[in-house]
Design a protein around this motif. Structure first.
Motif, PDB file in Angstrom:
ATOM      1  N   VAL A 110     -22.131  78.381 -14.963  1.00 60.23           N
ATOM      2  CA  VAL A 110     -23.373  78.430 -15.777  1.00 60.23           C
ATOM      3  C   VAL A 110     -22.772  78.377 -17.296  1.00 60.23           C
ATOM      4  O   VAL A 110     -23.180  77.592 -18.116  1.00 60.23           O
ATOM      5  CB  VAL A 110     -24.131  79.772 -15.831  1.00 60.23           C
ATOM      6  N   MET A 111     -21.794  79.009 -17.661  1.00 63.41           N
ATOM      7  CA  MET A 111     -21.045  79.230 -18.627  1.00 63.41           C
ATOM      8  C   MET A 111     -20.300  78.025 -19.346  1.00 63.41           C
ATOM      9  O   MET A 111     -20.459  77.194 -20.268  1.00 63.41           O
ATOM     10  CB  MET A 111     -20.321  80.404 -19.220  1.00 63.41           C
ATOM     11  N   LEU A 112     -19.706  77.396 -18.184  1.00 62.31           N
ATOM     12  CA  LEU A 112     -18.899  76.269 -18.361  1.00 62.31           C
ATOM     13  C   LEU A 112     -20.072  74.925 -18.619  1.00 62.31           C
ATOM     14  O   LEU A 112     -19.749  73.980 -19.479  1.00 62.31           O
ATOM     15  CB  LEU A 112     -18.258  75.816 -17.201  1.00 62.31           C
ATOM     16  N   GLY A 113     -20.874  74.850 -17.701  1.00 60.68           N
ATOM     17  CA  GLY A 113     -22.012  74.001 -18.052  1.00 60.68           C
ATOM     18  C   GLY A 113     -22.667  74.107 -19.485  1.00 60.68           C
ATOM     19  O   GLY A 113     -23.019  73.129 -20.244  1.00 60.68           O
ATOM     20  N   GLY A 114     -22.951  75.270 -20.003  1.00 61.55           N
ATOM     21  CA  GLY A 114     -23.307  75.463 -21.504  1.00 61.55           C
ATOM     22  C   GLY A 114     -22.450  74.603 -22.409  1.00 61.55           C
ATOM     23  O   GLY A 114     -22.787  74.299 -23.208  1.00 61.55           O
ATOM     24  N   LEU A 115     -21.059  75.218 -22.503  1.00 64.36           N
ATOM     25  CA  LEU A 115     -20.077  74.413 -23.257  1.00 64.36           C
ATOM     26  C   LEU A 115     -20.186  72.815 -22.976  1.00 64.36           C
ATOM     27  O   LEU A 115     -20.124  72.076 -24.179  1.00 64.36           O
ATOM     28  CB  LEU A 115     -18.785  75.192 -22.791  1.00 64.36           C
ATOM     29  N   LEU A 116     -20.265  72.319 -21.692  1.00 63.91           N
ATOM     30  CA  LEU A 116     -20.196  70.777 -21.891  1.00 63.91           C
ATOM     31  C   LEU A 116     -21.563  70.471 -22.397  1.00 63.91           C
ATOM     32  O   LEU A 116     -21.312  69.420 -23.015  1.00 63.91           O
ATOM     33  CB  LEU A 116     -20.176  70.570 -20.153  1.00 63.91           C
ATOM     34  N   SER A 117     -22.484  70.855 -22.110  1.00 63.11           N
ATOM     35  CA  SER A 117     -23.772  70.391 -22.838  1.00 63.11           C
ATOM     36  C   SER A 117     -23.881  70.340 -24.194  1.00 63.11           C
ATOM     37  O   SER A 117     -24.228  69.409 -24.772  1.00 63.11           O
ATOM     38  CB  SER A 117     -25.109  71.195 -22.078  1.00 63.11           C
ATOM     39  N   GLY A 118     -23.373  71.731 -24.926  1.00 67.08           N
ATOM     40  CA  GLY A 118     -23.501  71.722 -26.096  1.00 67.08           C
ATOM     41  C   GLY A 118     -22.317  70.586 -26.730  1.00 67.08           C
ATOM     42  O   GLY A 118     -22.567  69.706 -27.634  1.00 67.08           O
ATOM     43  N   THR A 140     -23.064  65.921 -21.254  1.00 66.24           N
ATOM     44  CA  THR A 140     -24.393  66.551 -21.111  1.00 66.24           C
ATOM     45  C   THR A 140     -25.162  66.791 -19.849  1.00 66.24           C
ATOM     46  O   THR A 140     -25.502  67.856 -19.458  1.00 66.24           O
ATOM     47  CB  THR A 140     -25.197  66.343 -22.230  1.00 66.24           C
ATOM     48  N   GLY A 141     -25.206  65.400 -18.970  1.00 71.29           N
ATOM     49  CA  GLY A 141     -25.782  65.654 -17.827  1.00 71.29           C
ATOM     50  C   GLY A 141     -24.995  66.453 -16.758  1.00 71.29           C
ATOM     51  O   GLY A 141     -25.638  67.231 -16.108  1.00 71.29           O
ATOM     52  N   LEU A 142     -23.876  66.385 -16.922  1.00 69.21           N
ATOM     53  CA  LEU A 142     -22.853  67.320 -15.796  1.00 69.21           C
ATOM     54  C   LEU A 142     -23.031  68.921 -16.325  1.00 69.21           C
ATOM     55  O   LEU A 142     -22.815  69.525 -15.302  1.00 69.21           O
ATOM     56  CB  LEU A 142     -21.523  66.888 -15.799  1.00 69.21           C
ATOM     57  N   GLY A 143     -22.808  69.052 -17.730  1.00 74.09           N
ATOM     58  CA  GLY A 143     -22.863  70.565 -17.955  1.00 74.09           C
ATOM     59  C   GLY A 143     -24.376  70.974 -17.568  1.00 74.09           C
ATOM     60  O   GLY A 143     -24.518  72.159 -17.184  1.00 74.09           O
ATOM     61  N   SER A 144     -25.420  70.268 -17.983  1.00 70.93           N
ATOM     62  CA  SER A 144     -26.838  70.757 -17.340  1.00 70.93           C
ATOM     63  C   SER A 144     -26.944  71.073 -15.863  1.00 70.93           C
ATOM     64  O   SER A 144     -27.510  71.878 -15.562  1.00 70.93           O
ATOM     65  CB  SER A 144     -27.906  69.529 -17.928  1.00 70.93           C
TER      66      SER A 144
END
Length: 490
Positions: free
Chosen positions: A90-98, A121-125
């Motif tokens: 979840v936290m990795l996804g947040g970093l990628l999205s941001g 952003t799509g992959l992070g989400s």
């Protein structure tokens, strides 16, 4: 730290109470930040076209890639969850999205947006959303169904708030600064992930997903070793690699179910075809309204109306479809909802007046609520629960392909004809044809199964699954969460 390792240590934490409700609140916010986010892209459609001198087809690739990756990244997300745990993913996804949205604010071409906002952003989400839903299975047992239903309201809240915020920021500071702010907002996924600390269960109550699994291919390797083969023999190593590859495909992409289960086959093809037209109104409704003279703020409000109505209608639809009267008939409710989605598009063709578009959004939102509430429930009806997660993997991969190509192809048609009406003609064609295909095919399959059961009644072994051609004993559904869980929300 793997989720299973964290789950197996320490003192037991109570499930369905206490901190579990904080995790649920974080899941609601996560779904609003991730699944709700792509709905606001239509607000920037015209500005991006003017900034990069891009066509409708070129511009629509950007949201298409984002949504396709969001839906199709499930298998990769599940591998990461198994290896590192839900909290980390979840936290990795947040970093990628941001990172993706911050990078997007510096893009010099539309193709760069495909990589930053679309892919990253799509992959992070995808990581944040799917891992966030998976962790609910660890924190909730008795109230798991309620928790998932409440978490899904975050999508509707996102649909309501993102377009309004997008239009306000766009008017005040332009799309580049808005994307920069969005990057900071999406970093809040990391905060939600921090709340989702690994649950510690008492020894002996380890979830099924946390138990150590036999390494794929180990049986084949043991068989070779028992016959005297060296573990470093090239033939054995090659055979082991092939076995591991095959078993991983079987685990995450259920091709065997697709070939053997006619119900799953029909449903997967129908939904994949449906997705060619399902996302078109979300991408093109705002540009269509602006093109026909509707004020930009009012045009952005249309998407918010869809989200606001979804907040109330989706839970009601879920409760209604869960009634025993509809057991075995949910596929027909789903087909009816898809048919209504398709028919509602003709309202936009009749008129582009703001009052008429509001009526369209109301009807479309009601139909979308049915589609969203029933999509995965119907999949559970046609597939055995012990294979549900792998069946869902193939399901989401295929639908992500049509989600990717649908809007750009329609945008190309609009570029050629200079007529936005083709957006709604195309959407209606795919939705109506998919609804008729699924409804009529399941009706024929049901009649075929009834005839087969009648002819084999003397054997006293009728098929337990209404839509499956395989005669299998249903396995008791475990209260523990599945090891792999691909969840998308429509």
């Amino acid at each position: 730290m793997a989720q299973g390792e964290a789950a197996g240590r320490g003192v037991a934490k109570p499930q369905d109470q206490g901190w579990a409700w904080m995790v649920l609140l974080a899941a609601v916010v996560l779904q609003g930040l991730t699944l709700g986010f792509p709905c606001c892209i239509g607000v920037f459609f015209t500005d991006l076209q003017q900034e990069f001198q891009a066509s409708n087809s070129q511009t629509s690739w950007f949201p298409s890639i984002m949504v396709a990756v969001l839906h199709g990244g499930g298998p990769l997300c599940s591998i990461l969850v198994k290896r590192f745990g839900c909290r980390f993913v979840v936290m990795l996804g947040g970093l990628l999205s941001g990172l993706g949205m911050v990078s997007s604010s510096f893009c010099k071409s539309i193709s760069q947006l495909y990589l930053t906002a679309g892919l990253i952003t799509g992959l992070g989400s995808c990581f944040s959303f799917q891992a966030g839903v998976t962790v609910l299975g660890y924190y909730f047992v008795r109230w798991r169904t309620l928790a998932n239903a409440m978490a899904s309201t975050g999508v509707s809240l996102g649909f309501t708030l993102w377009p309004l915020l997008s239009q306000y920021l766009l008017d005040e500071m332009g799309w580049r600064n808005t994307f920069l702010i969005f990057g900071g907002i999406l970093l809040n996924c990391c905060v939600c992930g921090a709340i989702m600390r690994p649950i510690q269960l008492a020894s002996g109550s380890l979830p099924q997903s946390a138990k150590p699994e036999e390494e794929p291919g180990s049986r084949a390797e043991e068989a070779q070793l028992s016959n005297g083969a060296s573990p470093h023999h090239p033939t054995l190593q090659q055979h082991t690699r092939r076995t591991k590859c095959f078993q991983l495909l079987q685990k995450y992409l259920a091709f065997d179910i697709f070939c053997q289960n006619k119900g799953y086959q029909i449903y997967t093809i129908g939904v994949t075809w449906m997705m060619m037209g399902f996302a078109l109104p979300h991408v093109y409704l705002v540009p269509y309204a602006i093109h026909n003279g509707v004020e930009e703020r009012k045009a952005a409000l249309l998407i918010s109306i869809i989200g606001f109505i979804n907040i109330f209608i989706r839970p009601l639809t879920g409760l209604l479809s869960g009634h025993r009267v509809f057991t075995g008939r949910r596929i027909y409710l789903f087909s009816l909802a898809v048919l209504l989605c398709g028919l509602s598009n003709f309202i936009c063709v009749i008129s582009a007046e703001f009052s008429v578009l509001i009526l369209y959004c109301v009807i479309l939102s009601i139909a979308m609520s049915g589609v969203g509430a029933l999509t995965f429930q119907v999949l559970m009806d046609v597939v055995e629960m012990d294979r549900f997660s792998s069946a869902l993997g193939l399901f989401t991969i295929l639908e992500s392909i049509t989600l990717l190509i649908g809007p750009p192809l329609t945008g190309l048609l609009v570029d050629i004809t200079s007529d936005f009406h083709y957006v709604f003609y195309n959407s209606s064609f795919f939705l109506i044809s998919a609804a008729l295909f699924m409804g009529l095919s399941f009706c024929a399959l049901e009649k075929k199964n009834k005839l087969r059961e009648a002819s084999k009644a003397h054997l006293d072994n009728p098929s337990r699954y209404q839509y499956s051609e395989m005669s299998t004993e249903p396995k008791a559904e475990s209260q523990s969460p599945p090891a792999v869980e691909y969840i998308t929300n429509i």
